[in-house]
Design a protein around this motif. Structure first.
Motif, short mmCIF file in Angstrom:
data_model
loop_
_atom_site.label_atom_id
_atom_site.label_comp_id
_atom_site.label_asym_id
_atom_site.label_seq_id
_atom_site.Cartn_x
_atom_site.Cartn_y
_atom_site.Cartn_z
N TYR A 412 -15.83 -3.39 -35.97
CA TYR A 412 -16.00 -3.73 -34.56
C TYR A 412 -14.65 -3.93 -33.88
O TYR A 412 -14.42 -3.45 -32.76
N LYS A 413 -13.75 -4.62 -34.56
CA LYS A 413 -12.41 -4.85 -33.98
C LYS A 413 -11.62 -3.55 -33.89
O LYS A 413 -10.88 -3.33 -32.92
N LEU A 414 -11.75 -2.69 -34.90
CA LEU A 414 -11.07 -1.39 -34.82
C LEU A 414 -11.58 -0.57 -33.64
O LEU A 414 -10.79 0.06 -32.92
N LEU A 415 -12.89 -0.56 -33.45
CA LEU A 415 -13.47 0.18 -32.32
C LEU A 415 -13.00 -0.39 -30.99
O LEU A 415 -12.58 0.35 -30.09
N LEU A 416 -13.04 -1.71 -30.87
CA LEU A 416 -12.66 -2.34 -29.61
C LEU A 416 -11.17 -2.18 -29.34
O LEU A 416 -10.76 -1.90 -28.20
N PHE A 417 -10.36 -2.32 -30.37
CA PHE A 417 -8.92 -2.19 -30.18
C PHE A 417 -8.54 -0.76 -29.84
O PHE A 417 -7.61 -0.52 -29.06
N ASP A 418 -9.24 0.21 -30.42
CA ASP A 418 -8.98 1.61 -30.08
C ASP A 418 -9.30 1.88 -28.62
O ASP A 418 -8.56 2.59 -27.93
N LEU A 419 -10.39 1.30 -28.12
CA LEU A 419 -10.73 1.45 -26.71
C LEU A 419 -9.70 0.78 -25.82
O LEU A 419 -9.25 1.37 -24.82
N LEU A 420 -9.29 -0.43 -26.16
CA LEU A 420 -8.30 -1.13 -25.34
C LEU A 420 -6.95 -0.41 -25.36
O LEU A 420 -6.26 -0.35 -24.33
N THR A 421 -6.60 0.15 -26.51
CA THR A 421 -5.35 0.91 -26.58
C THR A 421 -5.40 2.15 -25.71
O THR A 421 -4.43 2.48 -25.00
N GLY A 422 -6.53 2.86 -25.74
CA GLY A 422 -6.67 4.04 -24.88
C GLY A 422 -6.60 3.69 -23.41
O GLY A 422 -5.95 4.40 -22.62
N LEU A 423 -7.25 2.60 -23.01
CA LEU A 423 -7.18 2.16 -21.62
C LEU A 423 -5.75 1.79 -21.23
O LEU A 423 -5.29 2.11 -20.12
N ALA A 424 -5.05 1.10 -22.12
CA ALA A 424 -3.68 0.71 -21.81
C ALA A 424 -2.77 1.92 -21.65
O ALA A 424 -1.92 1.96 -20.75
N VAL A 425 -2.95 2.93 -22.50
CA VAL A 425 -2.12 4.14 -22.39
C VAL A 425 -2.38 4.85 -21.07
O VAL A 425 -1.45 5.31 -20.39
N ILE A 426 -3.66 4.92 -20.67
CA ILE A 426 -3.99 5.62 -19.43
C ILE A 426 -3.47 4.86 -18.21
O ILE A 426 -2.84 5.44 -17.31
N LEU A 427 -3.71 3.55 -18.18
CA LEU A 427 -3.40 2.77 -16.99
C LEU A 427 -1.94 2.36 -16.90
O LEU A 427 -1.40 2.22 -15.79
#
Length: 639
Positions: A412-427
């Motif tokens: 769950y943490k890997l999935l959530l952190f991957d999403l947050l990392t992708g959002l951070a890279v985009i924004l």
């Protein structure tokens, strides 16, 4: 009379009225009967052909209807027309993975969630003072909880989420639920396998044809690559650019092959030395990354029990996410290094891309595998069943009283952190870079030029995220649903990023890479994810304080116990499927079919090779005849 009928039959007259024919009565009667039989046969044949056409048209209409039901079909066409087939393949794969997660979510809801509530409301968490020979388990937060703590619990999967339908430990030990829970895991895995195989095989013929284009490597692109349905100057220029790049790739690879053909022995020795050194560097980097993942996981388990970490929510959150942070940093740093050193090996561009992809895949998937191995080592006390921590219950109940939920929390943490990392890279990176490129026309603007959409990295990121879901879906049943929401959000964010901040890639890759390598890596991720799940089901004792299989020696025991409750005939049949009397004939038949298929493929291969040689001979003959015609015409003009 019979002779006259035979003679009349041999004349084969045109169909017409029998009474108008100058034949004897018997011959005209035979003619009428033959015409009647022909009409019946023609009618049956026409009816059969009509039904065949109707069925074929119905199939075509069904296929067209299914294509029209596919989401984002027009968006994918627009992306393919503006950014090329490589970028379109990423969004097509994203749509396919979204379909897989939707189907898995539906099966989970029908086979896990519904049986849980149909048999009554699930019981609450264990009492805080409850204890057993396997220790105590106190999930959830007790007393007044601050907003910051709730936020940290949401990010780490602890607190109110730990005893919820999100994780394995919530589900009660009910007989029907144990069967449906386990059958859901196998059904979802089989569905994944069949759909991925269908996607892989569907484009196999086109891939093989594209890879074996030695005879039409240039002529196909010169005479058949143009799409006359293009509209718009931008799309026309893009298509011209793609064709030009494909020709450049072919010429570049031909140049590299010619250079390799004339390479001296000393140059070959020097090149192989460089390749050996590069591979040693790659292995050293991968080994350091894997050891770092192992260290981060081991340190996380040790630090989580420290009183200071327990009292400080921020430190606890950082410690919980330490493996995820380390894996993300490694996946962010090492792939550019692989791209930087790949040209030193002297391979063609296509071979360089394959090596880069293989190394990146190894980094991503093996990092996840190392994380799982380190967690399993902690759960099973390093495989030592006589250890004091594992001797009583078969697992490390002191540090991991509900180890299945702990594994689900890690995924769950890997999935959530991957999403947050992708959002951070985009924004925080891509959009500011686009603004900087537009606002600064000078050297700084050229330095922050418009970025390209890196299809290989993005696709491998999708496969890594899906592998995480495959590993964790047994321990976190709602993980496919969360991944569905994540992929939906990711699709629209990537689409906006693509059209607003990215430009078409200057150097794309072959379509064969899309059709063959990506599904192969997806199957590899599915195989890797199946290993820890099957190991947990068959070998590790389930937790004694949580989950639907509590109190049993292994998770798989629920299946034989359920089979023993069936009628005797059904028991005999199911147990027969697991005996050698069934397995050996099945293996023999499979071997015979495989040998026949291989022999048939070899015969087809020889036939294709012979046809290719004939085509080459015909081409040489045509060239020779053309040269002779030119020579004769020149001689005639001279005379």
């Amino acid at each position: 009379m019979q002779t006259s009928a035979d003679a009349a039959h041999e004349e084969q007259p045109e169909p017409g009225a029998s009474r108008e024919l100058p034949w004897p009565m018997a011959a005209r009667r035979a003619h009428r009967e033959r015409l009647a039989r022909d009409r019946v046969a023609q009618g049956a044949g026409a009816t059969g052909a009509q039904w065949t056409r109707l069925i074929r048209r119905s199939k075509e209409k069904v296929r067209e209807g299914l294509r029209s039901l596919q989401p984002w079909a027009w968006t994918l066409k627009r992306i393919g027309g503006q950014f090329g087939a490589g970028t379109e393949s990423y969004f097509s794969l994203l749509r396919f993975l979204l379909l897989l997660n939707v189907l898995a979510s539906v099966l989970t809801a029908c086979m896990v969630l519904l049986p849980t509530w149909l048999e009554g409301t699930p019981p609450g968490p264990p009492a805080p003072n409850a204890s057993s020979p396997c220790g105590s388990y106190n999930p959830g937060s007790h007393g007044l909880v601050t907003f910051a703590t709730e936020l940290f619990n949401l990010l780490s999967g602890e607190g109110f989420l730990e005893w919820s339908p999100l994780f394995y430990g919530f589900y009660p030990p009910r007989p029907r639920l144990t069967i449906t829970y386990l059958c859901a895991a196998f059904a979802i895995g089989l569905l994944y396998l069949l759909l991925i195989l269908h996607r892989s095989v569907s484009g196999l013929k086109q891939t093989l044809l594209a890879e074996s284009e030695a005879l039409t490597r240039y002529s196909h692109r010169v005479f058949s690559a143009w799409n006359f349905g293009l509209s718009g100057e931008v799309h026309v220029r893009l298509r011209q650019r793609l064709i030009l790049y494909e020709l450049q790739v072919e010429l570049e690879e031909a140049r590299v092959r010619r250079k390799a053909a004339v390479r001296t022995l000393g140059q070959q020795a020097r090149l192989w030395s460089v390749r050996l050194l590069v591979n040693l560097v790659v292995l050293a980097l991968l080994g350091a990354a894997f050891y770092g993942v192992y260290w981060a996981t081991k340190t996380t388990v040790e630090l989580q029990n420290k009183p200071l970490i327990q009292r400080t929510p921020v430190l606890k959150l950082v410690v919980d996410y330490l493996p995820s942070i380390f894996i993300s940093v490694v996946n962010f740093v090492l792939p550019p290094v692989f791209k930087l050193i790949a040209p030193l090996e002297g391979y063609t561009r296509s071979r360089q891309i394959v090596f880069i992809l293989l190394r990146t895949v190894s980094l991503r998937l093996v990092s996840l595998l190392v994380l799982l191995v380190s967690l399993w080592s902690k759960i099973t006390c390093g495989g030592d069943a006589e250890d004091n921590k594992c001797k009583t219950c078969g697992y490390n109940y002191q540090e991991l009283p509900c180890w299945e939920t702990r594994l689900g929390q890690e995924m769950y943490k890997l999935l959530l952190f991957d999403l947050l990392t992708g959002l951070a890279v985009i924004l925080l990176i891509q959009f500011p870079r686009k603004l900087l490129c537009g606002l600064c026309p000078g050297a700084l603007g050229r330095f922050a030029r418009t970025q390209e959409f890196q299809v290989p990295d993005e696709v491998l990121g999708l496969i890594y995220a899906q592998t995480v879901v495959w590993v964790g879906s047994f321990f976190c049943p709602l993980l496919p649903l969360l991944n569905t929401v994540k992929f939906l959000l990711l699709f629209y964010l990537k689409k906006i990023t693509l059209f607003s901040t990215c430009s078409p890639a200057s150097r794309t890759f072959r379509a064969s890479t899309v059709n063959f390598f990506f599904p192969l890596v997806l199957l590899l991720g599915l195989a890797i994810s199946a290993v820890p799940v099957l190991y947990s089901i068959f070998l590790i004792p389930p937790s004694k304080l949580c989950g639907p299989f509590r109190g049993q020696s292994s998770i798989w025991v629920a299946i034989p116990e359920s089979i023993c409750k069936l009628p005797q005939m059904a028991q005999n049949f199911l147990f027969f499927l697991g005996t050698q009397a069934f397995a050996v004939p099945l293996l023999l038949i499979s071997s015979i079919l495989m040998a026949y298929t291989v022999a048939l493929a070899n015969s087809y291969g020889r036939l294709i090779s012979e046809l290719k040689r004939q085509i080459q001979t015909e081409a040489q003959n045509k060239v020779f005849l053309a040269q002779r015609a030119v020579a004769l015409s020149s001689a005639d003009r001279t005379l």
